[in-house]
Design a protein around this motif. Structure first.
Motif, PDB file in Angstrom:
ATOM      1  N   GLU A  36      -3.122   6.019  -8.414  1.00 17.65           N
ATOM      2  CA  GLU A  36      -2.336   6.321  -9.616  1.00 17.65           C
ATOM      3  C   GLU A  36      -0.828   6.210  -9.404  1.00 17.65           C
ATOM      4  OE1 GLU A  36      -3.620  10.166 -10.954  1.00 17.65           O
ATOM      5  OE2 GLU A  36      -5.599   9.415 -11.557  1.00 17.65           O
ATOM      6  N   GLN A  37      -0.345   6.623  -8.260  1.00 21.93           N
ATOM      7  CA  GLN A  37       1.094   6.666  -8.037  1.00 21.93           C
ATOM      8  C   GLN A  37       1.646   5.453  -7.292  1.00 21.93           C
ATOM      9  OE1 GLN A  37       2.973   9.142  -9.444  1.00 21.93           O
ATOM     10  NE2 GLN A  37       1.017   9.744 -10.341  1.00 21.93           N
ATOM     11  N   TYR A  38       0.850   4.884  -6.414  1.00 22.39           N
ATOM     12  CA  TYR A  38       1.308   3.786  -5.559  1.00 22.39           C
ATOM     13  C   TYR A  38       0.228   2.703  -5.466  1.00 22.39           C
ATOM     14  CZ  TYR A  38       4.709   7.303  -4.374  1.00 22.39           C
ATOM     15  OH  TYR A  38       5.681   8.258  -4.451  1.00 22.39           O
ATOM     16  N   PRO A  39      -0.055   2.008  -6.567  1.00 23.15           N
ATOM     17  CA  PRO A  39      -1.140   1.015  -6.554  1.00 23.15           C
ATOM     18  C   PRO A  39      -0.953  -0.089  -5.509  1.00 23.15           C
ATOM     19  CG  PRO A  39       0.069   0.964  -8.647  1.00 23.15           C
ATOM     20  CD  PRO A  39       0.588   2.120  -7.862  1.00 23.15           C
ATOM     21  N   LEU A  40       0.261  -0.342  -5.097  1.00 28.97           N
ATOM     22  CA  LEU A  40       0.520  -1.337  -4.061  1.00 28.97           C
ATOM     23  C   LEU A  40      -0.117  -0.926  -2.727  1.00 28.97           C
ATOM     24  CD1 LEU A  40       2.078  -3.987  -3.505  1.00 28.97           C
ATOM     25  CD2 LEU A  40       4.011  -2.591  -2.821  1.00 28.97           C
ATOM     26  N   LEU A  41      -0.339   0.364  -2.543  1.00 26.18           N
ATOM     27  CA  LEU A  41      -0.934   0.886  -1.308  1.00 26.18           C
ATOM     28  C   LEU A  41      -2.438   1.135  -1.439  1.00 26.18           C
ATOM     29  CD1 LEU A  41       1.835   3.480  -0.374  1.00 26.18           C
ATOM     30  CD2 LEU A  41       1.586   1.122   0.441  1.00 26.18           C
ATOM     31  N   ASN A  42      -3.043   0.615  -2.494  1.00 24.96           N
ATOM     32  CA  ASN A  42      -4.447   0.872  -2.775  1.00 24.96           C
ATOM     33  C   ASN A  42      -5.348  -0.134  -2.059  1.00 24.96           C
ATOM     34  OD1 ASN A  42      -6.835   1.798  -3.841  1.00 24.96           O
ATOM     35  ND2 ASN A  42      -6.554   0.777  -5.813  1.00 24.96           N
ATOM     36  N   HIS A  43      -5.483   0.019  -0.770  1.00 24.37           N
ATOM     37  CA  HIS A  43      -6.386  -0.791   0.038  1.00 24.37           C
ATOM     38  C   HIS A  43      -7.287   0.183   0.787  1.00 24.37           C
ATOM     39  CE1 HIS A  43      -2.784  -3.358  -0.497  1.00 24.37           C
ATOM     40  NE2 HIS A  43      -3.737  -4.191  -0.880  1.00 24.37           N
ATOM     41  N   LYS A  44      -8.546   0.228   0.392  1.00 20.24           N
ATOM     42  CA  LYS A  44      -9.465   1.243   0.916  1.00 20.24           C
ATOM     43  C   LYS A  44      -9.575   1.239   2.444  1.00 20.24           C
ATOM     44  CE  LYS A  44     -10.361   2.607  -3.229  1.00 20.24           C
ATOM     45  NZ  LYS A  44      -9.226   3.235  -3.850  1.00 20.24           N
ATOM     46  N   PRO A  45      -9.662   0.088   3.115  1.00 25.76           N
ATOM     47  CA  PRO A  45      -9.734   0.154   4.587  1.00 25.76           C
ATOM     48  C   PRO A  45      -8.485   0.795   5.205  1.00 25.76           C
ATOM     49  CG  PRO A  45     -10.449  -2.005   3.803  1.00 25.76           C
ATOM     50  CD  PRO A  45      -9.865  -1.288   2.617  1.00 25.76           C
ATOM     51  N   ALA A  46      -7.315   0.490   4.659  1.00 28.16           N
ATOM     52  CA  ALA A  46      -6.072   1.088   5.170  1.00 28.16           C
ATOM     53  C   ALA A  46      -6.033   2.585   4.877  1.00 28.16           C
ATOM     54  CB  ALA A  46      -4.862   0.394   4.557  1.00 28.16           C
TER      55      ALA A  46
END
Length: 165
Positions: free
Chosen positions: A16-26
Motif C-alpha cells: 500500500e505505501q511502497y509498491p515499488l518494494l512489492n517483491h515477495k521474495p525480497a
C-alpha cells in the motif's frame, strides 16, 4: 499499537505505501533476516528492530532487482545469468572463478540457483567492492539519525556478522 508487526502487516504496508518494494521474495528475505537478527528471535518484528527491517527491505529489493535483471522471469539463475549478475555488480572475476563461485552457490548441483541462495552468497561475502558501489549512492545518512554502522552492507563489513539466515 502493540509495538510488533507480522509478516502480513509488513506485506500490506509495502504493497500500500511502497509498491515499488512489492517483491515477495525480497520481502520474505527481509523478514527472515530481521527476525533472525532481532532482539527477541520470535515471529514478530519488534519496534526496536523496525529500522533494521526497513534497511533489509531496501537491501533485499536491490538484490531482487539485480537477480531479476540477470535472470528474467523464471526465478532461477543458471551459470550464464549468474555471470551477468556478477558483471552488473561490477565485480571483476574470471570465467573459471565465476564457475567455481556458481558451483559453491548451487549446493545441489542442479545447474540453477534460487533467489534465496543468491542472497546467501552475496550477503555471505564481505560485500565485494562492485556490490558496495552498486548499493551505495555515496551519501552517508547514518550520522543524521544515529544509526551509524547500521548499514553494514554499504560499508563493506563482513555481512556474516550482521545478517543471519
Amino acid at each position: 499499537g502493540n509495538n510488533i508487526v507480522s509478516l502480513a502487516e509488513i506485506d500490506k504496508w509495502a504493497v500500500e505505501q511502497y509498491p515499488l518494494l512489492n517483491h515477495k521474495p525480497a520481502l520474505m528475505r527481509c523478514y527472515k533476516a530481521t527476525i533472525a537478527a532481532g532482539a527477541k528471535h520470535d515471529d514478530w518484528v519488534h519496534k526496536k528492530d523496525f529500522k533494521t527491517m526497513v534497511t533489509n527491505l531496501f537491501y533485499f529489493n536491490k538484490l531482487y532487482w539485480l537477480f531479476d535483471e540477470a535472470n528474467g522471469d523464471d526465478r532461477r539463475m543458471d551459470f550464464s545469468e549468474f555471470q551477468r549478475a556478477i558483471v552488473l555488480c561490477g565485480i571483476q572475476m574470471s570465467q573459471a572463478e565465476c564457475q567455481q563461485q556458481f558451483s559453491i552457490v548451487d549446493k545441489n548441483g542442479g545447474g540453477q540457483i534460487l533467489f534465496d541462495e543468491f542472497c546467501h552468497y552475496i550477503a555471505g561475502k564481505s560485500c565485494p567492492q562492485g556490490m558496495t558501489d552498486f548499493v551505495d549512492d555515496g551519501m552517508d545518512r547514518t550520522a543524521l539519525d544515529g544509526t551509524a554502522g547500521a548499514l553494514a552492507y554499504a560499508s563493506g563489513k563482513d555481512m556474516r556478522h550482521t545478517m543471519h539466515y
